[in-house]
Design an enzyme around this catalytic site. Structure first.
Site, mmCIF file in Angstrom:
data_model
loop_
_atom_site.group_PDB
_atom_site.id
_atom_site.type_symbol
_atom_site.label_atom_id
_atom_site.label_comp_id
_atom_site.label_asym_id
_atom_site.label_seq_id
_atom_site.Cartn_x
_atom_site.Cartn_y
_atom_site.Cartn_z
ATOM 1 C CB ALA A 1 46.948 56.141 18.262
ATOM 2 C CB SER A 2 48.120 53.970 22.284
ATOM 3 O OG SER A 2 48.941 53.650 21.200
ATOM 4 N NE ARG A 3 40.911 50.928 23.702
ATOM 5 C CZ ARG A 3 40.869 50.437 22.467
ATOM 6 N NH1 ARG A 3 41.332 51.166 21.445
ATOM 7 N NH2 ARG A 3 40.383 49.239 22.229
ATOM 8 C CG LEU A 4 47.755 57.087 25.043
ATOM 9 C CD1 LEU A 4 49.197 57.347 24.642
ATOM 10 C CD2 LEU A 4 47.649 56.958 26.575
ATOM 11 C CG HIS A 5 40.671 57.842 24.099
ATOM 12 N ND1 HIS A 5 40.938 57.372 22.833
ATOM 13 C CD2 HIS A 5 40.323 56.762 24.839
ATOM 14 C CE1 HIS A 5 40.750 56.056 22.821
ATOM 15 N NE2 HIS A 5 40.399 55.661 24.019
#
Ligand SMILES: Cc1cc2nc3c(=O)[nH]c(=O)nc-3n(C[C@H](O)[C@H](O)[C@H](O)COP(=O)(O)O)c2cc1C
Length: 217
Positions: free
Chosen positions: A194-198
Site C-alpha cells: 500500500a501507498s507505494r511502500l513496496h
C-alpha cells in the site's frame, strides 16, 4: 482463460498489496523464494505465469527485449528454448550478459534477474524438443527465426518441405535450436504494498554465496 481461472484472478487480485514479503532468514536461498513465488503464480490463474522478458544488448550497446517461456529452473539457472541463429542468441554470443523479468500482476509481484548465459547440454535440449508437439517441432525446423521473411508463402513452403522430409520418422533436434540457461548473479523480488511502500529484497552472489540487501521502493 476458463471462467474458473478468471474467478481465481479476481480473488487473488490485490492480495499482494496486503501481504508483506514472507519471513526470509539470512540463509534463505533466492531459488527457494523463487520457487514459492512461481508456485503462487501458477496457482493464481495468471495466463502463462512462466512468460518472462529476456533482454540482450547488441555490440553497439542497443538493448532489446522479448518474451520467452521459462521451461525449467534450478540452482544452476533459468532455462528457455530458442533458435540459436535468432537475434537474441546472436547478441548473446557477442555479449553473454542478460536480464530476465517476470511480472505477476494479480499478485503485485515482479522478479528481476541478471546474469550470464550458457547453452544447455545437447541431451537436455533433445529431451525437451522430443516432448514438444510435432507441429512445434516442424515449426522449429521451418523458421529461420529473426531472418527476413520475403513473403508468407515461403514459410508455408518450408513447413510443407519439413513435414514431407520427416513424414516417416521422428523429428530430430535441429542443430540450430536448443536451450539457453541464464546463470544469475543478481535476483530481486519486488512485492507491491500500500501507498507505494513496496518491498524490495535483493540477492547478490559474492564468492559463491548469496548476500541479501533491501532497497528503498
Ligand atoms: C508469451 C510469449 C512467449 C514466447 N516464448 C518464446 C520462447 O520460449 N522462445 C522463443 O524463441 N520465442 C518465444 N516467443 C517469441 C519471442 O518473443 C520473439 O518474437 C522471438 O524469439 C524472436 O526474438 P529475437 O528476434 O529477438 O531473437 C514468445 C513470445 C511470446 C509473446
Amino acid at each position: 482463460m476458463t471462467l474458473f481461472e478468471k474467478l481465481r484472478c479476481l480473488l487473488t487480485f490485490g492480495q499482494g498489496v496486503a501481504l508483506p514479503l514472507p519471513d526470509i532468514s539470512s540463509s534463505t536461498s533466492p531459488f527457494t523464494l523463487f520457487q514459492q513465488w512461481f508456485d503462487d503464480a501458477n496457482k493464481s490463474g495468471i495466463l502463462l505465469p512462466e512468460a518472462m522478458s529476456v533482454s540482450t544488448c547488441s555490440k553497439n550497446g542497443q538493448p532489446s527485449s522479448r518474451m520467452v517461456l521459462l521451461k525449467s529452473f534450478d540452482e544452476q539457472g533459468f532455462v528457455f528454448y530458442t533458435n540459436y541463429g535468432s537475434r537474441k542468441s546472436q547478441e548473446l554470443v557477442d555479449n553473454d550478459k542478460v536480464a530476465l523479468l517476470f511480472h505477476w500482476n494479480v499478485l503485485q509481484r515482479q522478479v528481476r534477474i541478471e546474469g550470464t548465459v550458457e547453452k544447455v547440454s545437447h541431451e537436455q535440449s533433445n529431451h525437451y524438443f522430443q516432448s514438444r508437439d510435432r507441429g512445434s517441432q516442424i515449426g522449429a525446423w521451418a523458421s529461420k527465426q529473426s531472418k527476413k521473411l520475403p513473403h508468407n508463402d515461403e514459410l508455408k513452403q518450408r513447413v510443407e518441405y519439413f513435414e514431407n522430409k520427416f513424414s516417416d520418422s521422428e523429428v530430430p533436434l535441429p542443430e540450430f535450436w536448443g536451450g539457453i540457461r541464464v546463470k544469475p548473479h543478481y535476483i530481486e523480488f519486488w512485492q507491491g504494498r500500500a501507498s507505494r511502500l513496496h518491498d524490495r529484497i535483493c540477492f547478490e552472489q559474492q564468492d559463491n554465496s548469496w548476500q541479501q540487501l533491501k532497497l528503498y521502493p
